[in-house]
Enzyme design. Structure first.
Site, mmCIF file in Angstrom:
data_model
loop_
_atom_site.group_PDB
_atom_site.id
_atom_site.type_symbol
_atom_site.label_atom_id
_atom_site.label_comp_id
_atom_site.label_asym_id
_atom_site.label_seq_id
_atom_site.Cartn_x
_atom_site.Cartn_y
_atom_site.Cartn_z
ATOM 1 N N SER A 1 7.427 11.932 5.353
ATOM 2 C CA SER A 1 7.083 12.325 3.989
ATOM 3 C C SER A 1 7.934 13.523 3.585
ATOM 4 C CB SER A 1 5.571 12.587 3.895
ATOM 5 O OG SER A 1 5.180 12.614 2.535
ATOM 6 N N LYS B 1 12.290 12.431 3.302
ATOM 7 C CA LYS B 1 12.474 11.010 2.998
ATOM 8 C C LYS B 1 13.921 10.602 2.717
ATOM 9 C CE LYS B 1 7.859 9.786 1.399
ATOM 10 N NZ LYS B 1 7.020 9.280 0.313
ATOM 11 N N ASN C 1 10.105 6.001 4.088
ATOM 12 C CA ASN C 1 8.841 6.623 4.499
ATOM 13 C C ASN C 1 8.295 6.019 5.783
ATOM 14 O OD1 ASN C 1 7.716 4.155 3.646
ATOM 15 N ND2 ASN C 1 5.798 5.165 3.095
ATOM 16 N N SER D 1 -3.371 10.222 6.494
ATOM 17 C CA SER D 1 -2.771 9.116 7.266
ATOM 18 C C SER D 1 -3.257 9.052 8.716
ATOM 19 C CB SER D 1 -1.242 9.214 7.237
ATOM 20 O OG SER D 1 -0.755 8.932 5.959
HETATM 21 O O1 SKM Z 1 4.859 7.667 1.864
HETATM 22 C C1 SKM Z 1 3.646 8.260 2.259
HETATM 23 C C2 SKM Z 1 3.665 8.539 3.735
HETATM 24 O O2 SKM Z 1 3.822 7.329 4.441
HETATM 25 C C3 SKM Z 1 2.374 9.207 4.193
HETATM 26 C C4 SKM Z 1 1.911 10.255 3.272
HETATM 27 C C5 SKM Z 1 0.861 11.163 3.755
HETATM 28 O O3 SKM Z 1 0.328 10.942 4.841
HETATM 29 O O4 SKM Z 1 0.546 12.149 3.045
HETATM 30 C C6 SKM Z 1 2.361 10.367 1.973
HETATM 31 C C7 SKM Z 1 3.433 9.520 1.430
HETATM 32 O O5 SKM Z 1 4.641 10.261 1.391
#
Ligand code: SKM
Length: 288
Positions: A69, A73, A94, A24
């Site tokens: 995450s 959550k 999230n 991310s």
């Molecule tokens: O929902 C997503 C979260 O927004 C970002 C993420 C990540 O960066 O590994 C994983 C999910 O849980």
């Protein structure tokens, strides 16, 4: 990055543990740079224990928001001021948006999943979905698909710790949407095969196929799939899971790993924070 950061840069976080592996930060920072937006996105190791202080910091530091995450959550909900109705139905957040100190929680995992299909001109509205799993990803997918107008969802789970959650998802969908949801035992192979063959899309949200269960799949016989259906695995490491190979062997045209969902949940969050569309094709080519 250095050239972008100045006294006006606004911070967006990602609060989870473990989280150092996440794509991310690279995804969002490249998107901000491409769009000329003065934001920076950083990952913070946050557990359930220090979550209240971390959420307070969003207000104190006037951050624009954060992704959340595992394992935060669900726990984060009680720390927010407002909740988007879909996030309330999913029971998990999230994405947090900070509007002048008011924190609103959203869930973009489900909208990201649905958007990944729409962007490929695949329409599952009015169709039937068969879904394995009832964890975080599976819950978000089921609830959002039902809200958006998927006609029927058959949810499969084994009698493990997620069985109660699977029951809860079926109840929420049947009480609060026009979709008809049913709960099935994963142990019942004949039923599983029938439901998959009866649907337009089969989605596996169990994480089977990812380490340490690489090379495993709930479906191993290509004859369970029809060529014109969609087969979607929420796993993205490895890029091609065992389930995807089985579907490809069956000649299934639309086979997905979890990268599109990952990218599109990020794009939905990006839009909530910046009110601009993420340059998804650019990010896709850069990262995937
Ligand atoms: O929902 C997503 C979260 O927004 C970002 C993420 C990540 O960066 O590994 C994983 C999910 O849980």
């Amino acid at each position: 990055m250095n050239e972008r950061i100045d006294g006006h840069t606004v911070l967006i976080g990602l609060m989870a543990y473990p989280i150092r592996h996440s794509m991310s930060p690279t995804m969002h920072n490249n998107a901000f740079a491409k769009m000329g937006l003065n934001y920076a996105y950083l990952a913070f190791e946050v557990t359930n224990d220090n979550l209240p202080q971390a959420i307070d910091a969003i207000r104190t530091l006037n951050m624009r928001g954060s992704n959340v995450s595992m394992p935060n959550k669900q726990k984060v909900i009680s720390l927010l001021d407002k909740l988007d109705p879909a996030a309330e139905m999913v029971g998990a957040v999230n994405t947090i948006v900070n509007d002048h100190g008011i924190l609103t929680g959203y869930n973009t995992d489900g909208t990201g999943f649905m958007q990944s299909l729409k962007d490929d001109n695949l329409d599952i509205i009015g169709e039937k979905m068969t879904l394995a799993g009832a964890g975080g990803a599976g819950t978000a997918i089921a609830i959002q698909a039902a809200i958006d107008g998927v006609k029927e969802i058959s949810i499969f789970n084994c009698h493990d710790e997620l069985w109660e959650n699977a029951k809860r998802n079926v109840d929420v969908i049947n009480k609060r949407t026009n979709c008809k949801a049913t709960l099935h035992e994963l142990e019942n192979e004949a039923d599983f095969k029938n439901e998959i063959q009866d649907g337009a899309i089969y989605c596996d949200s169990t994480g089977i196929g990812m380490k340490p269960l690489e090379n495993q799949s709930l479906v191993n016989d290509p004859s369970w799939f029809k060529k014109d259906m969609i087969v979607y695995d929420t796993v993205y490491a490895p890029r091609t899971t065992k389930l995807m190979s089985v579907a490809q062997n069956a000649g299934v045209k639309h086979v997905y790993n979890g990268l599109s969902m990952m990218l599109k949940q990020g794009a939905e969050a990006f839009k909530l924070w910046t009110d601009q569309a993420m340059p998804v094709e650019y990010i896709h080519d850069l990262l995937f």
